[in-house]
Design an enzyme around this catalytic site. Sequence first.
Site, PDB file in Angstrom:
ATOM      1  N   LYS A   8       0.836  -1.211   0.000  1.00  0.00           N
ATOM      2  CA  LYS A   8       0.000   0.000   0.000  1.00  0.00           C
ATOM      3  C   LYS A   8       0.865   1.255   0.000  1.00  0.00           C
ATOM      4  CE  LYS A   8      -1.972  -1.180   3.930  1.00  0.00           C
ATOM      5  NZ  LYS A   8      -1.250  -2.435   4.229  1.00  0.00           N
ATOM      6  N   ARG A  31      -9.874   0.601   8.369  1.00  0.00           N
ATOM      7  CA  ARG A  31      -9.441  -0.734   8.751  1.00  0.00           C
ATOM      8  C   ARG A  31     -10.509  -1.491   9.517  1.00  0.00           C
ATOM      9  NH1 ARG A  31      -3.581   0.332   8.780  1.00  0.00           N
ATOM     10  NH2 ARG A  31      -2.501  -1.590   9.251  1.00  0.00           N
ATOM     11  N   ARG A  79      11.832  -5.210   5.098  1.00  0.00           N
ATOM     12  CA  ARG A  79      11.628  -3.797   4.752  1.00  0.00           C
ATOM     13  C   ARG A  79      12.552  -2.873   5.549  1.00  0.00           C
ATOM     14  NH1 ARG A  79       5.765  -1.588   5.356  1.00  0.00           N
ATOM     15  NH2 ARG A  79       5.942  -2.718   7.295  1.00  0.00           N
ATOM     16  N   ARG A 128      11.158  -0.547  11.119  1.00  0.00           N
ATOM     17  CA  ARG A 128      10.062  -0.250  12.040  1.00  0.00           C
ATOM     18  C   ARG A 128      10.049  -1.207  13.218  1.00  0.00           C
ATOM     19  NH1 ARG A 128       4.862   0.431   8.208  1.00  0.00           N
ATOM     20  NH2 ARG A 128       3.970  -0.835   9.872  1.00  0.00           N
ATOM     21  N   ARG A 178      -0.484  -8.618  13.409  1.00  0.00           N
ATOM     22  CA  ARG A 178      -1.096  -7.649  12.487  1.00  0.00           C
ATOM     23  C   ARG A 178      -1.953  -8.371  11.448  1.00  0.00           C
ATOM     24  NH1 ARG A 178       4.354  -4.799  11.013  1.00  0.00           N
ATOM     25  NH2 ARG A 178       3.193  -3.835   9.311  1.00  0.00           N
TER      26      ARG A 178
HETATM   27  P1  AP5 Z   1       4.880  -1.626   1.816  1.00  0.00           P
HETATM   28  O1  AP5 Z   1       4.497  -0.831   0.618  1.00  0.00           O
HETATM   29  O2  AP5 Z   1       5.663  -0.932   2.890  1.00  0.00           O
HETATM   30  O3  AP5 Z   1       3.593  -2.361   2.405  1.00  0.00           O
HETATM   31  P2  AP5 Z   1       2.320  -1.794   3.161  1.00  0.00           P
HETATM   32  O4  AP5 Z   1       1.124  -2.467   2.599  1.00  0.00           O
HETATM   33  O5  AP5 Z   1       2.340  -0.300   3.180  1.00  0.00           O
HETATM   34  O6  AP5 Z   1       2.627  -2.416   4.576  1.00  0.00           O
HETATM   35  P3  AP5 Z   1       2.585  -1.835   6.043  1.00  0.00           P
HETATM   36  O7  AP5 Z   1       3.333  -2.820   6.896  1.00  0.00           O
HETATM   37  O8  AP5 Z   1       3.037  -0.416   6.107  1.00  0.00           O
HETATM   38  O9  AP5 Z   1       1.059  -1.937   6.316  1.00  0.00           O
HETATM   39  P4  AP5 Z   1       0.389  -1.976   7.647  1.00  0.00           P
HETATM   40  O10 AP5 Z   1      -1.013  -1.813   7.177  1.00  0.00           O
HETATM   41  O11 AP5 Z   1       0.638  -3.132   8.515  1.00  0.00           O
HETATM   42  O12 AP5 Z   1       1.075  -0.759   8.434  1.00  0.00           O
HETATM   43  P5  AP5 Z   1       0.574   0.668   8.837  1.00  0.00           P
HETATM   44  O13 AP5 Z   1       1.741   1.544   8.882  1.00  0.00           O
HETATM   45  O14 AP5 Z   1      -0.615   1.064   8.053  1.00  0.00           O
HETATM   46  O15 AP5 Z   1       5.689  -2.918   1.321  1.00  0.00           O
HETATM   47  C1  AP5 Z   1       6.263  -3.817   2.252  1.00  0.00           C
HETATM   48  C2  AP5 Z   1       7.636  -4.281   1.735  1.00  0.00           C
HETATM   49  O16 AP5 Z   1       7.463  -5.038   0.555  1.00  0.00           O
HETATM   50  C3  AP5 Z   1       8.571  -3.109   1.360  1.00  0.00           C
HETATM   51  O17 AP5 Z   1       9.883  -3.452   1.728  1.00  0.00           O
HETATM   52  C4  AP5 Z   1       8.438  -3.000  -0.166  1.00  0.00           C
HETATM   53  O18 AP5 Z   1       9.634  -2.534  -0.761  1.00  0.00           O
HETATM   54  C5  AP5 Z   1       8.125  -4.438  -0.574  1.00  0.00           C
HETATM   55  N1  AP5 Z   1       7.181  -4.517  -1.688  1.00  0.00           N
HETATM   56  C6  AP5 Z   1       6.076  -3.742  -1.894  1.00  0.00           C
HETATM   57  N2  AP5 Z   1       5.432  -4.134  -3.016  1.00  0.00           N
HETATM   58  C7  AP5 Z   1       6.126  -5.193  -3.509  1.00  0.00           C
HETATM   59  C8  AP5 Z   1       5.971  -6.032  -4.656  1.00  0.00           C
HETATM   60  N3  AP5 Z   1       4.938  -5.870  -5.499  1.00  0.00           N
HETATM   61  N4  AP5 Z   1       6.879  -7.014  -4.856  1.00  0.00           N
HETATM   62  C9  AP5 Z   1       7.927  -7.175  -4.003  1.00  0.00           C
HETATM   63  N5  AP5 Z   1       8.150  -6.396  -2.910  1.00  0.00           N
HETATM   64  C10 AP5 Z   1       7.251  -5.429  -2.662  1.00  0.00           C
HETATM   65  O19 AP5 Z   1       0.038   0.395  10.319  1.00  0.00           O
HETATM   66  C11 AP5 Z   1       0.935   0.098  11.379  1.00  0.00           C
HETATM   67  C12 AP5 Z   1       0.148   0.038  12.694  1.00  0.00           C
HETATM   68  O20 AP5 Z   1      -0.484   1.316  12.942  1.00  0.00           O
HETATM   69  C13 AP5 Z   1      -1.024  -0.960  12.707  1.00  0.00           C
HETATM   70  O21 AP5 Z   1      -0.589  -2.272  13.047  1.00  0.00           O
HETATM   71  C14 AP5 Z   1      -1.939  -0.342  13.776  1.00  0.00           C
HETATM   72  O22 AP5 Z   1      -1.461  -0.592  15.069  1.00  0.00           O
HETATM   73  C15 AP5 Z   1      -1.785   1.157  13.508  1.00  0.00           C
HETATM   74  N6  AP5 Z   1      -2.772   1.647  12.521  1.00  0.00           N
HETATM   75  C16 AP5 Z   1      -2.513   2.218  11.306  1.00  0.00           C
HETATM   76  N7  AP5 Z   1      -3.651   2.555  10.681  1.00  0.00           N
HETATM   77  C17 AP5 Z   1      -4.659   2.203  11.527  1.00  0.00           C
HETATM   78  C18 AP5 Z   1      -6.077   2.283  11.428  1.00  0.00           C
HETATM   79  N8  AP5 Z   1      -6.679   2.785  10.324  1.00  0.00           N
HETATM   80  N9  AP5 Z   1      -6.796   1.818  12.472  1.00  0.00           N
HETATM   81  C19 AP5 Z   1      -6.221   1.314  13.579  1.00  0.00           C
HETATM   82  N10 AP5 Z   1      -4.879   1.190  13.732  1.00  0.00           N
HETATM   83  C20 AP5 Z   1      -4.105   1.644  12.708  1.00  0.00           C
END
Ligand code: AP5
Length: 216
Positions: free
Chosen positions: A13, A88, A127, A161, A172
């Site tokens: 994402k 979410r 990552r 992270r 997660r």
């Molecule tokens: P990346 O693009 O970083 O993946 P992502 O989907 O953004 O993953 P996140 O881990 O950031 O998502 P998340 O939803 O768990 O975290 P968030 O910060 O929102 O890609 C991942 C890796 O793969 C990278 O190294 C990239 O280079 C590689 N990659 C990407 N695409 C690829 C491809 N096609 N092929 C190969 N490699 C690839 O949330 C973190 C925490 O915050 C949550 O756990 C929760 O506690 C809190 N939080 C955030 N939002 C909310 C909400 N709305 N409600 C409640 N809690 C929330």
Amino acid sequence: MNIILLGPPGAGKGTQARILVETTGFVQLSTGDMLRAAVAAGTEVGRKAKAVMEAGQLVSDDIVIGVVSDRLDEPDTRAGVIFDGFPRTAAQAEALDRLLAEKGLTLDAAISMEVDDELLVDRVSGRYICAACGEGYHDRYKKPAQEGVCDACGGTEFNRRADDNAETVRARLVAYHADTAPLIDYYTGTGKLKTVDGMAEIDEVTRAIRRALGPG
Ligand code: AP5
């Protein structure tokens, strides 16, 4: 245009949101990035969110909806928003509908990025992120052109992270399947859901998202 990137941790994402920002002028609204900034700044929101995020659980709807509502009041969001990691939960999806309607905005699409769980742990644990600009990299799938130098800003410091370890990623994923995956049905019901194969290479996923969004 206002779009949601919906998918499990590591689905890509953030990677795709940053690419779309460069080519569309939309703003990326990442609740994860906003919450991490609040934790780093030691704000009240950050103090409440810190332990929850480290455990891989979801921060409360009230906190997250408040953060998103404030961000949507900033004028740059009128250019279009890419929601990354929000909504979410069902309550967040309903709140987003309400917030957009209040501001006279509409949701154009919810893009579901589909990736098998086994691949996600590998993606997330490999990552790392530029400390200066936040550009994301991966030990194997996305390396900087010059080792140790960020392609986007030339920075030379990188971070991993706190929640990117195998145990927390599994928590997660549990939260994703329990609370977020049901939103696929929610957006199917509204006619806004588009699905892309998130297992393809990064450039191919970008092309699939563009095709899903259509011309314009
Ligand atoms: P990346 O693009 O970083 O993946 P992502 O989907 O953004 O993953 P996140 O881990 O950031 O998502 P998340 O939803 O768990 O975290 P968030 O910060 O929102 O890609 C991942 C890796 O793969 C990278 O190294 C990239 O280079 C590689 N990659 C990407 N695409 C690829 C491809 N096609 N092929 C190969 N490699 C690839 O949330 C973190 C925490 O915050 C949550 O756990 C929760 O506690 C809190 N939080 C955030 N939002 C909310 C909400 N709305 N409600 C409640 N809690 C929330």
